[in-house]
Design an enzyme around this catalytic site. Sequence first.
Site, short mmCIF file in Angstrom:
data_model
loop_
_atom_site.label_atom_id
_atom_site.label_comp_id
_atom_site.label_asym_id
_atom_site.label_seq_id
_atom_site.Cartn_x
_atom_site.Cartn_y
_atom_site.Cartn_z
CE LYS A 26 1.62 -17.63 -2.50
NZ LYS A 26 0.75 -18.83 -2.63
CG ASP A 34 -2.37 -20.14 -1.36
OD1 ASP A 34 -1.85 -20.08 -0.23
OD2 ASP A 34 -1.91 -20.83 -2.29
CG ASP A 64 -13.98 -6.68 1.74
OD1 ASP A 64 -13.76 -5.95 2.72
OD2 ASP A 64 -14.36 -6.25 0.64
CG ASP A 71 -8.33 -4.50 1.44
OD1 ASP A 71 -9.30 -4.02 2.05
OD2 ASP A 71 -8.18 -4.41 0.20
CE1 TYR A 76 -3.63 -2.53 0.62
CE2 TYR A 76 -4.65 -0.45 1.25
CZ TYR A 76 -4.77 -1.78 0.88
OH TYR A 76 -6.00 -2.34 0.78
#
Length: 347
Positions: A186, A218, A246, A242, A136
């Site tokens: 990851k 994942d 959601d 983020d 970001y």
Amino acid sequence: MLIALLPGDGIGPEVVAEAVRVLDVVAGDRLTFEKGLVGGAAYKAVGHPLPQETLDLAKRADAILFGAVGDPDCDALERHLRPEQAILGLRKALGMFANLRPAKLFKELADASALRPEVAGAIDMVIVRELNGDVYFGEKGMRKTAEGRREGYDVMSYDEDEVARIARVGFETARARGRRLCSVDKANVLETSQLWRDVVIELSAQYPDVELSHMYVDNAAMQLVRNPGQFDVIVTGNLFGDILSDQASMCAGSIGMLASAALDSNQKGLYEPIHGSAPDIAGQGKANPLATILSAAMMLRYSLGMADEADRIEAAVAKALENGARTADLGGAMTTSEMGDAVLAIL
Ligand code: IPM
Ligand code: MG
């Protein structure tokens, strides 16, 4: 105590208005509110998504209640003028690096979840998301390759101190709950994630009472829908957090239900629903105000030392749902202010 109200764009003003009505009832005698312009609304009024005046207000305030930013009219602006820069800029300027995003299924909403009720019913977790670093805030831009093709780039990085301070919040949050922390990364592909994992493991020596596990992002996305009940606290970086938050919100019934806190190192916080500005339903009274009302409850608990008042709000929300209060996202027909009324009626 001074509360900065930053309603922003789209459905932001509608949902913040309902939260203010609720705050007025439970703590109106101790709170003063001051409104600031933010996001596309601020750009349209004064030419910048995060005016200095708003930043000053946010700094002066004891806590910030934020609606949402994002406005399709602004999508073609240069990036630094887009509404999203307001929330990113506030988080960064105020050092609010720790994002707590609790996801818990209200049992009355089991049918609203995208998952089978017996799977969804077990959801009770907190996602601790880092907010001040990662891809970001890395160097970014557009350039031309040697062959003349356009190329966009965004640099992902974390230094060890940034990882350690958010990992600490993860461990402390787990310690106060079910004592299980899952660090999501990851590390099989990214160096940023390898450092993340190494630092989390180093810090875990100070938290022998917290059971630490690691999961690739994942797999975490898959496990969130397969068996979300396995998670107590997840700690992860800005981008992965983020996305996963959601996803968790939908597992827990509706994105219209999830509250969040962005905290600095002194528990000063910015509180906001995790949903966005939803321009498609703005101004129609269709938005669910509960995520913002629950964010206001978090504000009372974490930043203002009013845990009893926070409990009252949360209990009233649960009771309203039990009584059948439902906005459209929950399969009902109530308007935004009718949902606010339903909570107020109980308070
Ligand atoms: C969120 C939002 C923001 C983010 C946007 C509006 C910049 O999606 O708070 O989750 O990506 O952090
Ligand atoms: Mg998001």
